[in-house]
Design a protein around this motif. Structure first.
Motif, mmCIF file in Angstrom:
data_model
loop_
_atom_site.group_PDB
_atom_site.id
_atom_site.type_symbol
_atom_site.label_atom_id
_atom_site.label_comp_id
_atom_site.label_asym_id
_atom_site.label_seq_id
_atom_site.Cartn_x
_atom_site.Cartn_y
_atom_site.Cartn_z
ATOM 1 N N ALA A 1 0.804 -1.227 0.000
ATOM 2 C CA ALA A 1 0.000 0.000 0.000
ATOM 3 C C ALA A 1 0.835 1.275 0.000
ATOM 4 N N VAL A 2 2.151 1.179 0.194
ATOM 5 C CA VAL A 2 2.968 2.397 0.144
ATOM 6 C C VAL A 2 3.089 2.924 -1.278
ATOM 7 N N VAL A 3 2.702 2.109 -2.256
ATOM 8 C CA VAL A 3 2.736 2.524 -3.656
ATOM 9 C C VAL A 3 1.456 3.274 -3.978
ATOM 10 N N GLU A 4 1.592 4.519 -4.359
ATOM 11 C CA GLU A 4 0.425 5.335 -4.668
ATOM 12 C C GLU A 4 -0.187 4.900 -5.996
ATOM 13 N N GLY A 5 -1.514 4.999 -6.093
ATOM 14 C CA GLY A 5 -2.203 4.665 -7.328
ATOM 15 C C GLY A 5 -2.565 3.202 -7.465
ATOM 16 N N VAL A 6 -2.410 2.418 -6.407
ATOM 17 C CA VAL A 6 -2.759 0.998 -6.438
ATOM 18 C C VAL A 6 -3.722 0.707 -5.291
ATOM 19 N N GLU A 7 -4.823 0.022 -5.594
ATOM 20 C CA GLU A 7 -5.770 -0.389 -4.562
ATOM 21 C C GLU A 7 -5.365 -1.766 -4.054
ATOM 22 N N VAL A 8 -5.095 -1.861 -2.766
ATOM 23 C CA VAL A 8 -4.616 -3.103 -2.159
ATOM 24 C C VAL A 8 -5.712 -3.679 -1.269
ATOM 25 N N PHE A 9 -6.028 -4.958 -1.506
ATOM 26 C CA PHE A 9 -7.054 -5.640 -0.722
ATOM 27 C C PHE A 9 -6.400 -6.801 0.032
ATOM 28 N N PRO A 10 -6.254 -6.688 1.345
ATOM 29 C CA PRO A 10 -5.634 -7.766 2.131
ATOM 30 C C PRO A 10 -6.632 -8.861 2.469
ATOM 31 N N VAL A 11 -6.200 -10.109 2.413
ATOM 32 C CA VAL A 11 -7.068 -11.239 2.756
ATOM 33 C C VAL A 11 -6.323 -12.169 3.703
ATOM 34 N N ASP A 12 -7.096 -12.843 4.543
ATOM 35 C CA ASP A 12 -6.533 -13.761 5.537
ATOM 36 C C ASP A 12 -6.740 -15.225 5.169
ATOM 37 N N THR A 13 -7.824 -15.527 4.444
ATOM 38 C CA THR A 13 -8.157 -16.906 4.134
ATOM 39 C C THR A 13 -8.638 -17.023 2.696
ATOM 40 N N LEU A 14 -8.636 -18.245 2.183
ATOM 41 C CA LEU A 14 -9.148 -18.498 0.833
ATOM 42 C C LEU A 14 -10.632 -18.161 0.722
ATOM 43 N N PRO A 15 -11.503 -18.576 1.665
ATOM 44 C CA PRO A 15 -12.918 -18.183 1.565
ATOM 45 C C PRO A 15 -13.117 -16.664 1.553
ATOM 46 N N GLN A 16 -12.300 -15.941 2.301
ATOM 47 C CA GLN A 16 -12.425 -14.477 2.307
ATOM 48 C C GLN A 16 -12.065 -13.910 0.938
ATOM 49 N N ALA A 17 -11.030 -14.464 0.311
ATOM 50 C CA ALA A 17 -10.644 -14.007 -1.019
ATOM 51 C C ALA A 17 -11.757 -14.281 -2.035
ATOM 52 N N VAL A 18 -12.378 -15.452 -1.938
ATOM 53 C CA VAL A 18 -13.482 -15.787 -2.847
ATOM 54 C C VAL A 18 -14.661 -14.854 -2.612
ATOM 55 N N ALA A 19 -14.993 -14.590 -1.354
ATOM 56 C CA ALA A 19 -16.110 -13.694 -1.045
ATOM 57 C C ALA A 19 -15.854 -12.287 -1.565
ATOM 58 N N LEU A 20 -14.602 -11.835 -1.452
ATOM 59 C CA LEU A 20 -14.241 -10.506 -1.957
ATOM 60 C C LEU A 20 -14.424 -10.431 -3.463
ATOM 61 N N LEU A 21 -13.915 -11.425 -4.179
ATOM 62 C CA LEU A 21 -13.984 -11.408 -5.638
ATOM 63 C C LEU A 21 -15.403 -11.631 -6.144
ATOM 64 N N ALA A 22 -16.177 -12.404 -5.388
ATOM 65 C CA ALA A 22 -17.557 -12.670 -5.809
ATOM 66 C C ALA A 22 -18.494 -11.521 -5.466
ATOM 67 N N GLY A 23 -17.995 -10.543 -4.718
ATOM 68 C CA GLY A 23 -18.826 -9.405 -4.349
ATOM 69 C C GLY A 23 -19.672 -9.630 -3.130
ATOM 70 N N ARG A 24 -19.471 -10.759 -2.422
ATOM 71 C CA ARG A 24 -20.264 -11.035 -1.223
ATOM 72 C C ARG A 24 -19.728 -10.307 0.005
ATOM 73 N N GLU A 25 -18.491 -9.848 -0.071
ATOM 74 C CA GLU A 25 -17.883 -9.115 1.042
ATOM 75 C C GLU A 25 -17.335 -7.802 0.524
ATOM 76 N N MET A 26 -17.822 -6.721 1.085
ATOM 77 C CA MET A 26 -17.359 -5.400 0.682
ATOM 78 C C MET A 26 -16.144 -5.025 1.526
ATOM 79 N N MET A 27 -15.128 -4.545 0.857
ATOM 80 C CA MET A 27 -13.890 -4.206 1.554
ATOM 81 C C MET A 27 -13.305 -2.928 0.961
#
Length: 511
Positions: A147-173
């Motif tokens: 995230a220290v790089v300006e102009g890039v949106e960084v989405f941190p994830v802790d687990t595989l299900p969380q990553a899937v939920a983020l990409l599927a739009g079920r979890e707003m972050m």
């Protein structure tokens, strides 16, 4: 069905875009990974399948082919675990393929579906910005670094299900943010300070000259005279890292996996002090999967070599070209990688094998031949890269007992920064920023001498039998001494001082 996921790999200190293509077809259940993967990448299929099963996802009993494109680029490390898992889910229609199209995804998977940090997230974020892929999914422990790089949106994830939920739009972050200005403003000062050093004014002056002009230096003195103590305080008087230098230095530590989770950005100059048993590859970099060596980890900082003659001769000689050019290239059969190494070399050594040749309080038992052979372990070409030689005497009791301290590091740094500002303006049209990097043409242009200075330098050259390379070094150090005074021209006092720092030229044969 075919699915594609964007990811990245590291080569040298730069990241390259990799497209993870996953194809599922009927056949004997198996997974094949192609595209020049190393062992860690090949083993990812076992981690991915276990993570998918342990997190409740359906694992299709089909033949899977995973291609890491471009196939000509070697792929290393476990960072492809997460994109491969998401590619399998997309190919098996458990995740919409369109959900992963505009993301660059990296992460190592644990068997329970947890996501572990990976090396090189900062250069990956820089690459993402350059390629117009402004969205990045990374392990949470890498989030600050990316995230220290300006102009890039960084989405941190802790687990595989969380990553899937983020990409599927079920979890707003919300994208993770780091205030870089706060990082620089909250930099802790160094734990050491020049005011701690008792006496040794001549030595401190030599190190101030080195810091002001970016010069390499070597200290010669008996054990316990303070050589290591002084060296560790040198970074505290160097100019503060610029934003550009901080990113360059952080990239190297990120690729090497040495960036702590509580330090997403290198905001102080590195100080590297490898042991004299350090191997050739450990010093210059390399290995089966090339990694930065100590000289690259010291980029924009200080490389301190204590007990210099005890280092392996081949390892020492390997420093000559990188110190001169500021970069090191490691060649392997499959690829060549380059690492930056714009550093200050500070070395320390005893004057003889027993260490007490110059100590008035201890008797030296070394023969002249032993002393000469010991000093000869440092070659003339290596010494050629060292501008300042400092004799460090033993400290007397009355000086140790003195309660008053000298100038603080902050006070000295102000002088150093003023001198560096002069040099930055001087070389504004050249690819250098300090006097130590001047070539012969620049030395002639910026180190002109009057008649008195010319006579002094000629007498010193003749009486000390100095070489042509010593002549150039003296002029560079004299130029720095004048800059510390704010003077436009080199004075006789500057020449006299610079000559005092060439003691090893007459002590080492062939130097």
């Amino acid at each position: 069905m075919l699915a594609k996921v964007k990811s990245a790999t590291i080569q040298g200190i730069d990241a390259h875009l990799v497209e993870v293509e996953v194809h599922l077809e009927r056949g004997q259940p198996s997974t094949t990974i192609v595209g020049l993967p190393d062992t860690a990448v090949k083993e990812s299929k076992e981690r991915v399948h276990a993570a998918l099963k342990n997190t409740g996802f359906y694992v299709a009993q089909r033949r899977a082919v995973v291609n890491l494109a471009p196939a000509s680029l070697k792929k290393e490390g476990p960072a492809f675990d997460l994109p491969i898992a998401l590619g399998i889910l997309a190919a098996s229609e458990q995740l919409r393929p369109a959900a992963v199209e505009d993301m660059i995804i990296v992460g190592e998977l644990a068997l329970d579906g947890g996501i572990r940090p990976v090396a090189g997230c900062l250069p990956m974020a820089l690459m993402a910005r350059e390629n117009g892929k402004a969205r990045l999914v990374v392990p949470r422990k890498n989030a600050d670094e990316a995230a220290v790089v300006e102009g890039v949106e960084v989405f941190p994830v802790d687990t595989l299900p969380q990553a899937v939920a983020l990409l599927a739009g079920r979890e707003m972050m919300q994208p993770h943010e780091v205030d870089v200005e706060t990082l620089f403003a909250s930099v802790d000062e160094y734990d050491v300070d020049f005011s701690d050093v008792k006496a040794q004014e001549h030595t401190k002056r030599g190190l101030v000259l080195a810091a002001a002009g970016g010069h390499n230096a070597i200290m010669i003195g008996p054990p316990g005279s303070g050589k290591t103590m002084l060296s560790k305080r040198l970074p505290s008087i160097l100019p503060k890292l610029t934003r550009r230098e901080a990113l360059q230095t952080t990239k190297i530590f990120s690729v090497a996996g040495l960036l702590g989770t509580n330090r997403p950005l290198m905001t102080v100059r590195p100080f590297r002090s490898p042991h004299h048993t350090t191997s050739y590859a450990g010093m210059v970099g390399g290995g089966a999967n090339p990694r930065p060596g100590e000289i690259s980890l010291a980029h924009n900082g200080v490389l301190f070599l204590d007990e210099l003659p005890e280092f392996d001769r081949r390892t020492l000689e390997s420093l000559r070209q990188p110190i001169e050019e500021g970069t090191i290239t490691v060649s392997r059969v499959q690829a060549s990688v380059s690492y930056p190494c714009n550093l200050m070399l500070i070395a320390a050594m005893n004057p003889c094998p027993c260490g007490y040749y110059t100590d008035p309080r201890r008797q030296c038992n070394c023969t002249p031949h032993q002393i000469q052979r010991y000093l000869s372990k440092i070659s003339g070409p290596l010494l050629d890269r060292i501008d300042i030689h400092i004799n460090v005497p033993a400290v007397a009791f009355r000086d140790l007992h003195e309660t008053r301290g000298g100038e603080s590091s902050a006070e000295i740094r102000e002088k150093v920064e003023r001198a560096r500002d002069i040099q930055v303006r001087r070389f504004k049209h050249a690819p250098i920023t300090c006097n130590a990097r001047m070539n012969n043409r620049q030395v002639r242009q910026h180190c002109a001498l009057n008649e008195t200075c010319t006579r002094l330098l000629r007498e010193a050259m003749e009486s000390m039998n100095l070489s042509a390379r010593a002549y150039t070094r003296i002029l560079k150090v004299a130029r720095t001494a004048a800059d510390l005074e704010g003077g436009e021209h080199i004075r006789a006092e500057n020449i006299t001082e610079a000559v005092q720092y060439r003691t090893l030229d007459t002590a080492i044969p062939g130097a």
